[in-house]
Design a protein around this motif. Structure first.
Motif, mmCIF file in Angstrom:
data_model
loop_
_atom_site.group_PDB
_atom_site.id
_atom_site.type_symbol
_atom_site.label_atom_id
_atom_site.label_comp_id
_atom_site.label_asym_id
_atom_site.label_seq_id
_atom_site.Cartn_x
_atom_site.Cartn_y
_atom_site.Cartn_z
ATOM 1 N N LEU A 114 -2.981 2.979 1.503
ATOM 2 C CA LEU A 114 -3.566 2.467 2.526
ATOM 3 C C LEU A 114 -5.162 3.119 2.902
ATOM 4 O O LEU A 114 -6.202 2.270 2.949
ATOM 5 C CB LEU A 114 -2.937 2.361 3.856
ATOM 6 C CG LEU A 114 -3.532 1.572 4.935
ATOM 7 C CD1 LEU A 114 -4.091 0.226 4.608
ATOM 8 C CD2 LEU A 114 -2.735 1.632 6.198
ATOM 9 N N TRP B 225 -1.252 -4.461 10.517
ATOM 10 C CA TRP B 225 0.451 -4.468 10.560
ATOM 11 C C TRP B 225 0.743 -3.645 9.416
ATOM 12 O O TRP B 225 0.186 -3.737 8.325
ATOM 13 C CB TRP B 225 0.764 -5.807 10.473
ATOM 14 C CG TRP B 225 2.417 -6.065 10.527
ATOM 15 C CD1 TRP B 225 3.193 -5.973 11.597
ATOM 16 C CD2 TRP B 225 3.209 -5.773 9.422
ATOM 17 N NE1 TRP B 225 4.482 -6.078 11.259
ATOM 18 C CE2 TRP B 225 4.651 -5.919 9.887
ATOM 19 C CE3 TRP B 225 2.975 -5.647 8.066
ATOM 20 C CZ2 TRP B 225 5.704 -6.131 9.012
ATOM 21 C CZ3 TRP B 225 4.086 -5.770 7.204
ATOM 22 C CH2 TRP B 225 5.640 -5.847 7.694
ATOM 23 N N ARG B 226 1.559 -2.939 9.656
ATOM 24 C CA ARG B 226 2.355 -2.167 8.586
ATOM 25 C C ARG B 226 3.784 -1.830 8.573
ATOM 26 O O ARG B 226 4.124 -1.218 9.797
ATOM 27 C CB ARG B 226 1.689 -1.084 8.321
ATOM 28 C CG ARG B 226 2.000 -0.117 7.168
ATOM 29 C CD ARG B 226 0.895 0.808 6.779
ATOM 30 N NE ARG B 226 1.237 1.935 5.889
ATOM 31 C CZ ARG B 226 1.475 1.990 4.459
ATOM 32 N NH1 ARG B 226 1.259 0.813 3.909
ATOM 33 N NH2 ARG B 226 1.786 2.833 3.798
ATOM 34 N N GLU C 186 -7.646 1.819 0.116
ATOM 35 C CA GLU C 186 -7.853 0.473 0.663
ATOM 36 C C GLU C 186 -8.983 0.301 1.595
ATOM 37 O O GLU C 186 -10.001 -0.252 1.687
ATOM 38 C CB GLU C 186 -6.866 -0.530 1.141
ATOM 39 C CG GLU C 186 -5.586 -0.577 -0.126
ATOM 40 C CD GLU C 186 -6.172 -1.480 -1.239
ATOM 41 O OE1 GLU C 186 -7.294 -1.845 -1.092
ATOM 42 O OE2 GLU C 186 -5.139 -1.988 -1.951
ATOM 43 N N LEU C 187 -8.839 1.037 2.732
ATOM 44 C CA LEU C 187 -9.852 1.173 3.755
ATOM 45 C C LEU C 187 -10.971 1.740 3.687
ATOM 46 O O LEU C 187 -12.086 1.377 3.811
ATOM 47 C CB LEU C 187 -8.983 1.803 5.166
ATOM 48 C CG LEU C 187 -7.844 1.189 5.681
ATOM 49 C CD1 LEU C 187 -7.265 1.864 6.769
ATOM 50 C CD2 LEU C 187 -7.909 -0.264 6.092
ATOM 51 N N GLU D 158 -9.543 -2.339 8.834
ATOM 52 C CA GLU D 158 -8.321 -2.071 9.924
ATOM 53 C C GLU D 158 -7.295 -2.601 9.333
ATOM 54 O O GLU D 158 -7.032 -3.503 8.302
ATOM 55 C CB GLU D 158 -8.727 -3.470 10.879
ATOM 56 C CG GLU D 158 -7.707 -3.629 12.102
ATOM 57 C CD GLU D 158 -7.446 -2.438 12.899
ATOM 58 O OE1 GLU D 158 -6.980 -1.468 12.578
ATOM 59 O OE2 GLU D 158 -8.118 -2.458 14.296
ATOM 60 N N CYS D 159 -6.046 -1.770 9.840
ATOM 61 C CA CYS D 159 -4.618 -2.138 9.316
ATOM 62 C C CYS D 159 -4.080 -3.042 10.452
ATOM 63 O O CYS D 159 -3.966 -2.572 11.685
ATOM 64 C CB CYS D 159 -3.883 -0.718 9.140
ATOM 65 S SG CYS D 159 -2.046 -1.323 8.954
ATOM 66 N N ALA E 234 5.819 0.171 6.046
ATOM 67 C CA ALA E 234 5.578 0.668 4.744
ATOM 68 C C ALA E 234 6.678 0.273 3.723
ATOM 69 O O ALA E 234 7.716 0.489 4.084
ATOM 70 C CB ALA E 234 5.502 2.256 4.802
ATOM 71 N N ALA F 84 1.016 -1.009 -0.041
ATOM 72 C CA ALA F 84 -0.199 -0.015 0.011
ATOM 73 C C ALA F 84 0.851 1.122 -0.004
ATOM 74 O O ALA F 84 1.709 1.493 0.916
ATOM 75 C CB ALA F 84 -0.834 0.007 0.949
ATOM 76 N N SER G 56 1.682 5.239 -0.394
ATOM 77 C CA SER G 56 1.247 6.588 -0.477
ATOM 78 C C SER G 56 1.208 7.458 -1.609
ATOM 79 O O SER G 56 2.128 7.097 -2.318
ATOM 80 C CB SER G 56 1.996 7.286 0.614
ATOM 81 O OG SER G 56 1.632 8.677 0.744
ATOM 82 N N THR H 26 1.807 -4.156 4.279
ATOM 83 C CA THR H 26 0.838 -3.963 4.874
ATOM 84 C C THR H 26 -0.126 -4.992 4.957
ATOM 85 O O THR H 26 -0.259 -5.985 4.084
ATOM 86 C CB THR H 26 -0.110 -2.888 4.560
ATOM 87 O OG1 THR H 26 0.640 -1.928 3.880
ATOM 88 C CG2 THR H 26 -0.971 -2.327 5.411
ATOM 89 N N PHE I 78 -4.007 -5.672 6.110
ATOM 90 C CA PHE I 78 -5.052 -4.973 6.472
ATOM 91 C C PHE I 78 -6.323 -5.882 5.973
ATOM 92 O O PHE I 78 -6.323 -6.816 5.067
ATOM 93 C CB PHE I 78 -5.241 -3.651 5.546
ATOM 94 C CG PHE I 78 -5.215 -3.594 4.106
ATOM 95 C CD1 PHE I 78 -3.959 -3.808 3.311
ATOM 96 C CD2 PHE I 78 -6.305 -3.774 3.430
ATOM 97 C CE1 PHE I 78 -3.874 -3.916 1.786
ATOM 98 C CE2 PHE I 78 -6.471 -3.815 1.917
ATOM 99 C CZ PHE I 78 -5.241 -3.825 1.255
#
Ligand SMILES: C[S@@+](CC[C@H](N)C(=O)[O-])C[C@H]1O[C@@H](n2cnc3c(N)ncnc32)[C@H](O)[C@@H]1O
Length: 226
Positions: A195, A214-215, A198-199, A211-212, A217, A150, A152, A220, A222
């Motif tokens: 991310l 674990w990440r 995606e959420l 929910e995330c 970057a 994911a 940015s 991830t 999620f």
């Protein structure tokens, strides 16, 4: 939606499991996170779908950890499915293989997992449709845990994530220029939405609390719970 991993990654399928660990930092960590979440949510006779399950590594890990669950691998690459079939033969009928695209409606299940597979979907409307299908397939309380990239869209955040990724590949003997070439090559087929996107897609699909889990970057885990 046919797909050839060998052509996409320029790797022989027999070498895939080793290769992927040299280019995906956190590959095993993401798997451990998914297994932990499954351990907290799956009933003993649970049914798990592994979307884009490839060579069956995740399915085999699930089958080993949870000896009474059933796992269905969905994938469209016959070469990957051949390796998965051999690897998972030891689990008998507990692991089954479905040569079908994960954009199709999914059967009822207790959990859906995927690992670096759903980034092959570049069209966000289509991805939202997949998330809706996942929610519809899950029993109440069922888990969706997706391990993926994911990225940015904020330039310096994105640069930092690509740099961290490239640095990891450097530790695996892949120098900067070949790493950049990999990124350019993969971008032809792959798309790593931020991310937040995606959420939002998960929320729009009906997941009450995306929910995330674990990440690190850009890698991830999620998803959400029905
Ligand atoms: C990078 S591999 C990941 C394989 C495996 N999940 C892993 O963690 O190693 C991506 C997988 O997604 C599969 N794939 C791509 N598009 C697909 C689709 N539309 N339906 C099902 N599988 C698909 C590919 O064939 C490939 O096996």
């Amino acid at each position: 939606m046919a797909h050839s991993v060998s052509a996409h990654l320029h790797v022989k399928i027999a070498d895939y499991d080793g290769f992927i660990r040299t280019v995906i930092p956190g590959y095993d960590t993401m798997r451990a996170v998914q297994l932990d979440l499954l351990g907290r949510s799956l009933p003993p006779d649970g049914r798990v779908l592994d979307l884009g399950g490839g060579t069956g590594a995740l399915a085999a890990a699930v089958a080993e950890r949870f000896p009474t669950v059933h796992i269905e691998i969905w994938d469209t690459d016959p070469a990957m499915l051949t390796v998965a079939r051999e690897r998972c033969a030891v689990f008998g009928t507990r692991v089954s293989l479905v040569a079908r695209s994960f954009v199709e409606p999914l059967p009822a299940c207790d959990a859906v997992v995927a690992c670096i597979a759903l980034h092959h979907v570049k069209d966000l409307t289509m991805k939202g449709g997949i998330y809706k299908n996942i929610l519809a397939a899950l029993r109440p309380g069922g888990l969706f845990a997706n391990a993926d990239t994911a990225m940015s869209t904020v330039p310096f955040v994105r640069d930092a994530a690509f740099q961290a990724w490239g640095n990891f590949m450097g530790t695996q003997g892949i120098a900067d220029e070949p790493a950049r070439q990999y990124f350019a090559e993969w971008a032809k087929e792959d798309y790593y939405p931020p991310l937040a996107t995606e959420l939002r897609l998960l929320a729009a699909a009906g997941f009450a609390e995306p929910e995330c889990f674990w990440r690190h970057a850009p890698f991830t885990v999620f998803g959400g719970v029905r």
